[in-house]
Design an enzyme around this catalytic site. Structure first.
Site, PDB file in Angstrom:
ATOM      1  N   SER A  56     -41.243  38.990  37.980  1.00 34.66           N
ATOM      2  CA  SER A  56     -42.374  39.652  38.643  1.00 34.66           C
ATOM      3  C   SER A  56     -42.031  41.107  38.939  1.00 34.66           C
ATOM      4  CB  SER A  56     -42.730  38.941  39.943  1.00 34.66           C
ATOM      5  OG  SER A  56     -43.648  39.740  40.659  1.00 34.66           O
TER       6      SER A  56
ATOM      7  N   ASP B  98     -48.566  41.038  38.486  1.00 35.62           N
ATOM      8  CA  ASP B  98     -49.405  40.600  39.612  1.00 35.62           C
ATOM      9  C   ASP B  98     -50.520  41.587  39.908  1.00 35.62           C
ATOM     10  OD1 ASP B  98     -48.189  38.141  40.690  1.00 35.62           O
ATOM     11  OD2 ASP B  98     -46.430  39.410  40.996  1.00 35.62           O
TER      12      ASP B  98
ATOM     13  N   HIS C  76     -51.076  37.582  36.298  1.00 33.68           N
ATOM     14  CA  HIS C  76     -51.513  36.732  37.411  1.00 33.68           C
ATOM     15  C   HIS C  76     -52.600  37.479  38.167  1.00 33.68           C
ATOM     16  CE1 HIS C  76     -50.195  34.741  41.490  1.00 33.68           C
ATOM     17  NE2 HIS C  76     -51.396  34.365  41.114  1.00 33.68           N
TER      18      HIS C  76
ATOM     19  N   MET D  90     -48.825  28.098  43.498  1.00 26.44           N
ATOM     20  CA  MET D  90     -48.267  29.121  44.395  1.00 26.44           C
ATOM     21  C   MET D  90     -47.373  28.433  45.424  1.00 26.44           C
ATOM     22  SD  MET D  90     -49.142  32.077  43.354  1.00 26.44           S
ATOM     23  CE  MET D  90     -48.351  32.964  44.707  1.00 26.44           C
TER      24      MET D  90
ATOM     25  N   GLY E 202     -50.075  37.362  47.706  1.00 21.85           N
ATOM     26  CA  GLY E 202     -50.339  38.673  48.292  1.00 21.85           C
ATOM     27  C   GLY E 202     -49.108  39.569  48.413  1.00 21.85           C
ATOM     28  N   PHE E 203     -47.948  38.954  48.640  1.00 19.88           N
ATOM     29  CA  PHE E 203     -46.751  39.760  48.878  1.00 19.88           C
ATOM     30  C   PHE E 203     -45.518  39.110  48.267  1.00 19.88           C
ATOM     31  CE2 PHE E 203     -49.816  40.667  52.126  1.00 19.88           C
ATOM     32  CZ  PHE E 203     -49.792  42.056  52.213  1.00 19.88           C
ATOM     33  N   GLY E 204     -44.634  39.955  47.773  1.00 20.03           N
ATOM     34  CA  GLY E 204     -43.323  39.479  47.337  1.00 20.03           C
ATOM     35  C   GLY E 204     -42.432  39.294  48.560  1.00 20.03           C
ATOM     36  N   GLY E 205     -41.297  38.655  48.355  1.00 17.46           N
ATOM     37  CA  GLY E 205     -40.284  38.580  49.409  1.00 17.46           C
ATOM     38  C   GLY E 205     -40.539  37.571  50.513  1.00 17.46           C
TER      39      GLY E 205
ATOM     40  N   GLY F 222     -43.270  32.445  44.007  1.00 18.40           N
ATOM     41  CA  GLY F 222     -43.113  32.780  45.418  1.00 18.40           C
ATOM     42  C   GLY F 222     -41.859  32.181  46.013  1.00 18.40           C
ATOM     43  N   GLY F 223     -40.941  33.035  46.432  1.00 19.80           N
ATOM     44  CA  GLY F 223     -39.724  32.569  47.102  1.00 19.80           C
ATOM     45  C   GLY F 223     -38.763  31.795  46.212  1.00 19.80           C
TER      46      GLY F 223
ATOM     47  N   GLY G 130     -39.268  37.529  41.659  1.00 16.87           N
ATOM     48  CA  GLY G 130     -39.339  38.967  41.867  1.00 16.87           C
ATOM     49  C   GLY G 130     -38.120  39.433  42.637  1.00 16.87           C
TER      50      GLY G 130
HETATM   51  C1  DX5 Z   1     -47.085  36.958  45.274  1.00 15.25           C
HETATM   52  C2  DX5 Z   1     -46.906  37.208  43.782  1.00 15.25           C
HETATM   53  C3  DX5 Z   1     -45.554  36.921  43.279  1.00 15.25           C
HETATM   54  C4  DX5 Z   1     -44.449  37.738  43.901  1.00 15.25           C
HETATM   55  C5  DX5 Z   1     -43.231  36.878  43.907  1.00 15.25           C
HETATM   56  O1  DX5 Z   1     -48.408  36.902  45.587  1.00 15.25           O
HETATM   57  O2  DX5 Z   1     -47.819  36.420  43.041  1.00 15.25           O
HETATM   58  O3  DX5 Z   1     -45.486  36.973  41.861  1.00 15.25           O
HETATM   59  O4  DX5 Z   1     -44.172  38.935  43.249  1.00 15.25           O
HETATM   60  O5  DX5 Z   1     -42.251  37.550  44.576  1.00 15.25           O
HETATM   61  P1  DX5 Z   1     -40.943  36.834  45.168  1.00 15.25           P
HETATM   62  O6  DX5 Z   1     -40.194  36.275  43.997  1.00 15.25           O
HETATM   63  O7  DX5 Z   1     -40.270  37.965  45.826  1.00 15.25           O
HETATM   64  O8  DX5 Z   1     -41.420  35.772  46.123  1.00 15.25           O
HETATM   65 ZN    ZN Z   2     -47.548  36.216  40.840  1.00 17.75          ZN
END
Ligand code: DX5
Ligand code: ZN
Length: 217
Positions: free
Chosen positions: A11, A38, A69, A140, A145-148, A179-180, A200
């Protein structure tokens, strides 16, 4: 349960976006199988990322397939454009689509593979009617919405339910998780039946990305 090869989709939401070309080269060298792209519209999710022009340009920098995505409302409006911009797989959210059949048809018409995605609290039964028509289900494992963010273990049961159902229907679909995902959390998702791992933060923060990809696989 069907045994499938584990594939890794990196990602780029988690990369240094000002240096996207070199970051994609890094993914390539590390042995990832897809670029996970994303797209967020600030409506379906509380964040805005990047879209068509970035995809078009990034696509010219690598031969890796782009796994797009779409975290956007009314994906039916934009799927054809993302296909033309270079998407190889397009995943839309079941919660966002007005007409899931139509989304699948537009992907196919434009030569893309199709994925359907569910947020953590959306039940597996939402995608059951479409299992024979898609190439992939994206479960999911965090709120989109957010990485990390931290992996949500309650999503494991849903992965298992979808894999069981697909096996029962003799459908060789991919199950992607997003995710995670880390070298620790990947163990349970693989056991539950997922075979494409999006990562990611775990990859881009790793000292050795190649090693990190190997550990996921
Ligand atoms: C979150 C995204 C993911 C995100 C994953 O909404 O769809 O693709 O980038 O990031 P990590 O691997 O950091 O959870
Ligand atoms: Zn994604």
């Amino acid at each position: 349960m069907t045994e499938k090869n584990i594939l890794v989709s990196a990602s780029i939401l988690g990369c240094d976006l000002a240096n996207i070309e070199s970051e994609i080269k890094r993914i390539e060298k590390a042995g990832a199988d897809f670029v996970h792209f994303d797209v967020m519209d600030g409506v379906f999710v509380d964040n805005i990322s990047f879209g068509l022009p970035v995809l078009k340009s990034a696509k010219t920098k690598t031969n890796l397939p782009f796994d797009v995505h779409l975290m956007i409302t009314e994906p039916e409006k934009y799927i054809a454009e993302f296909a033309k911009a270079g998407a190889d797989i397009i995943t839309f959210h079941s919660e966002a689509a007005k007409d899931i059949k139509k989304c699948i048809d537009i992907c196919r018409k434009n030569g893309c593979k199709v994925g359907i995605s569910v947020k953590p609290n959306t039940p597996a039964s939402e995608v059951f009617p479409f299992l024979g028509e898609v190439d992939m289900v994206l479960v999911m494992t965090v709120e989109p919405g957010f990485g990390g963010q931290g992996f949500l273990p309650f999503t494991l049961e849903k992965i298992e339910q979808i894999r069981k159902r697909a096996d029962k229907l003799s459908l060789d679909i991919d199950i992607q998780v997003d995710g995670g995902i880390t070298d620790e959390t990947c163990k349970d998702v693989k056991k539950s039946g997922a075979n494409i791992l999006v990562a990611g933060t775990y990859l881009f923060k790793a000292d050795n990305m190649k090693k990190a990809v190997e550990l996921l696989k």
